[in-house]
Design a protein around this motif. Sequence first.
Motif, PDB file in Angstrom:
ATOM      1  N   SER A  97       6.947  13.230 -23.157  1.00  0.00           N
ATOM      2  CA  SER A  97       7.280  14.712 -23.246  1.00  0.00           C
ATOM      3  C   SER A  97       8.636  14.747 -24.161  1.00  0.00           C
ATOM      4  O   SER A  97       9.449  13.595 -24.293  1.00  0.00           O
ATOM      5  CB  SER A  97       7.519  15.070 -21.745  1.00  0.00           C
ATOM      6  OG  SER A  97       6.835  14.993 -20.978  1.00  0.00           O
ATOM      7  N   ILE A 144       9.262  20.865 -24.122  1.00  0.00           N
ATOM      8  CA  ILE A 144       8.706  21.586 -25.445  1.00  0.00           C
ATOM      9  C   ILE A 144       7.385  21.005 -25.791  1.00  0.00           C
ATOM     10  O   ILE A 144       6.416  21.566 -26.620  1.00  0.00           O
ATOM     11  CB  ILE A 144       9.532  21.860 -26.746  1.00  0.00           C
ATOM     12  CG1 ILE A 144      10.219  20.270 -26.861  1.00  0.00           C
ATOM     13  CG2 ILE A 144      10.679  22.789 -26.291  1.00  0.00           C
ATOM     14  CD1 ILE A 144      11.186  20.556 -28.163  1.00  0.00           C
ATOM     15  N   ILE A 145       7.157  19.761 -25.067  1.00  0.00           N
ATOM     16  CA  ILE A 145       6.229  19.052 -25.421  1.00  0.00           C
ATOM     17  C   ILE A 145       5.704  18.111 -24.099  1.00  0.00           C
ATOM     18  O   ILE A 145       6.611  17.599 -23.699  1.00  0.00           O
ATOM     19  CB  ILE A 145       6.144  18.016 -26.808  1.00  0.00           C
ATOM     20  CG1 ILE A 145       6.506  18.736 -27.877  1.00  0.00           C
ATOM     21  CG2 ILE A 145       4.863  17.195 -26.966  1.00  0.00           C
ATOM     22  CD1 ILE A 145       5.343  19.359 -28.628  1.00  0.00           C
ATOM     23  N   THR A 153       1.247  15.540 -27.238  1.00  0.00           N
ATOM     24  CA  THR A 153       1.073  16.418 -28.273  1.00  0.00           C
ATOM     25  C   THR A 153       0.966  17.981 -27.765  1.00  0.00           C
ATOM     26  O   THR A 153       0.828  18.742 -28.776  1.00  0.00           O
ATOM     27  CB  THR A 153      -0.365  16.334 -29.266  1.00  0.00           C
ATOM     28  OG1 THR A 153      -1.327  16.356 -28.172  1.00  0.00           O
ATOM     29  CG2 THR A 153      -0.328  14.977 -29.934  1.00  0.00           C
ATOM     30  N   ASN A 154       0.847  18.231 -26.596  1.00  0.00           N
ATOM     31  CA  ASN A 154       0.674  19.574 -26.027  1.00  0.00           C
ATOM     32  C   ASN A 154       1.910  20.188 -25.930  1.00  0.00           C
ATOM     33  O   ASN A 154       2.989  20.118 -25.557  1.00  0.00           O
ATOM     34  CB  ASN A 154       0.088  19.519 -24.644  1.00  0.00           C
ATOM     35  CG  ASN A 154      -1.344  18.819 -24.851  1.00  0.00           C
ATOM     36  OD1 ASN A 154      -2.067  18.840 -25.627  1.00  0.00           O
ATOM     37  ND2 ASN A 154      -1.807  18.188 -23.671  1.00  0.00           N
ATOM     38  N   ARG A 155       1.894  21.511 -26.427  1.00  0.00           N
ATOM     39  CA  ARG A 155       2.822  22.476 -26.317  1.00  0.00           C
ATOM     40  C   ARG A 155       2.641  23.513 -25.108  1.00  0.00           C
ATOM     41  O   ARG A 155       1.577  24.042 -25.126  1.00  0.00           O
ATOM     42  CB  ARG A 155       3.005  23.480 -27.488  1.00  0.00           C
ATOM     43  CG  ARG A 155       3.603  22.933 -28.693  1.00  0.00           C
ATOM     44  CD  ARG A 155       3.997  23.990 -29.698  1.00  0.00           C
ATOM     45  NE  ARG A 155       2.923  24.594 -30.167  1.00  0.00           N
ATOM     46  CZ  ARG A 155       1.855  24.291 -30.920  1.00  0.00           C
ATOM     47  NH1 ARG A 155       1.869  23.221 -31.538  1.00  0.00           N
ATOM     48  NH2 ARG A 155       0.882  25.133 -31.222  1.00  0.00           N
ATOM     49  N   VAL A 204       6.084  28.021 -26.355  1.00  0.00           N
ATOM     50  CA  VAL A 204       6.781  27.306 -27.260  1.00  0.00           C
ATOM     51  C   VAL A 204       6.264  27.296 -28.872  1.00  0.00           C
ATOM     52  O   VAL A 204       4.937  27.378 -28.964  1.00  0.00           O
ATOM     53  CB  VAL A 204       6.659  25.709 -27.024  1.00  0.00           C
ATOM     54  CG1 VAL A 204       7.546  24.854 -28.035  1.00  0.00           C
ATOM     55  CG2 VAL A 204       7.191  25.568 -25.515  1.00  0.00           C
ATOM     56  N   ASN A 262       4.851  27.085 -32.419  1.00  0.00           N
ATOM     57  CA  ASN A 262       4.294  26.017 -33.126  1.00  0.00           C
ATOM     58  C   ASN A 262       4.704  25.373 -34.246  1.00  0.00           C
ATOM     59  O   ASN A 262       4.231  24.697 -35.075  1.00  0.00           O
ATOM     60  CB  ASN A 262       2.668  26.704 -33.746  1.00  0.00           C
ATOM     61  CG  ASN A 262       2.911  27.784 -34.561  1.00  0.00           C
ATOM     62  OD1 ASN A 262       4.199  28.064 -35.152  1.00  0.00           O
ATOM     63  ND2 ASN A 262       1.655  28.519 -34.948  1.00  0.00           N
ATOM     64  N   PHE A 316       7.084  23.507 -33.522  1.00  0.00           N
ATOM     65  CA  PHE A 316       7.259  22.221 -32.657  1.00  0.00           C
ATOM     66  C   PHE A 316       5.868  21.407 -32.731  1.00  0.00           C
ATOM     67  O   PHE A 316       4.860  21.735 -32.267  1.00  0.00           O
ATOM     68  CB  PHE A 316       7.878  22.292 -31.412  1.00  0.00           C
ATOM     69  CG  PHE A 316       9.249  22.845 -31.438  1.00  0.00           C
ATOM     70  CD1 PHE A 316       9.427  24.307 -31.604  1.00  0.00           C
ATOM     71  CD2 PHE A 316      10.364  21.965 -31.536  1.00  0.00           C
ATOM     72  CE1 PHE A 316      10.762  24.781 -31.535  1.00  0.00           C
ATOM     73  CE2 PHE A 316      11.699  22.584 -31.592  1.00  0.00           C
ATOM     74  CZ  PHE A 316      11.673  24.051 -31.366  1.00  0.00           C
ATOM     75  N   SER A 317       5.898  20.194 -33.243  1.00  0.00           N
ATOM     76  CA  SER A 317       4.526  19.375 -33.159  1.00  0.00           C
ATOM     77  C   SER A 317       4.955  17.971 -32.866  1.00  0.00           C
ATOM     78  O   SER A 317       6.265  17.553 -33.000  1.00  0.00           O
ATOM     79  CB  SER A 317       3.791  19.189 -34.295  1.00  0.00           C
ATOM     80  OG  SER A 317       4.424  19.032 -35.310  1.00  0.00           O
TER      81      SER A 317
END
Lengths: 111, 122
Positions: free
Chosen positions: A36, A49-50, A54-56, A60, A62, A64-65
Amino acid sequence: QSALTQPASVSGSPGQSITISCTGTSSDVGGYNYVSWYQHHPGKAPKFIIYEVTNRPSGVSNRFSASKSDNTASLTISGLQAEDEGDYYCSSYTSTSAVVVFGGGTKLTVL
Amino acid sequence: EVQVLESGGGLVQPGGSLRLSCAGSGFTFSNYAMNWVRQAPGKGLEWVSSISGNGGSTYYADSLKGRITISRDNSKSTLYLQMGSLRAEDTAIYYCAKSLGGSYLRSTFDYWGPGTVVTVSS
């Protein structure tokens, strides 16, 4: 339980992209897909934020990756904005405590 | 709206005790593991302790084991952290955080409180 390893600081100009690394071991980052990332502005509650590498979460941006390779996870922020400035922490499930270990944190400065 | 709110921080002398509380609202409290995380001045986040939804399982950071006890009262939607034999190095902001889910997802914290400040000093 040693903290996950993050760079102490990163910086970038508005509109640029930056990447923050998070290095652990096979007992945490490398062994589980439960990494996370959190954004923390001093004086406020941390914001997640994650999750699951990989999941948002809903809401949040996009911009952020994230990803993971072996024992290292990475967070990328694209199109840097002034509001992105703050501290970023990774965390991972760890078999050592059976809960979680955090990274040491990375201070992001938007120039 | 999910909220968690800590209370109980303050100034305590070395060797003293303190009980922190965290009130949860906006979710079914008993369905989720809950956690304490702290941040010492100038330092990063440090996991302190976790407890399962029914309170049957508890977990502690090695550095604090034996000096702290985590508990919860699901009838009051409240989490507690009893701290004893406090030292200067326990000075920190203590955050309460809700786990995202069960099993491995208990390691992901989706809602955090604003924190309560604990200062250990004579």
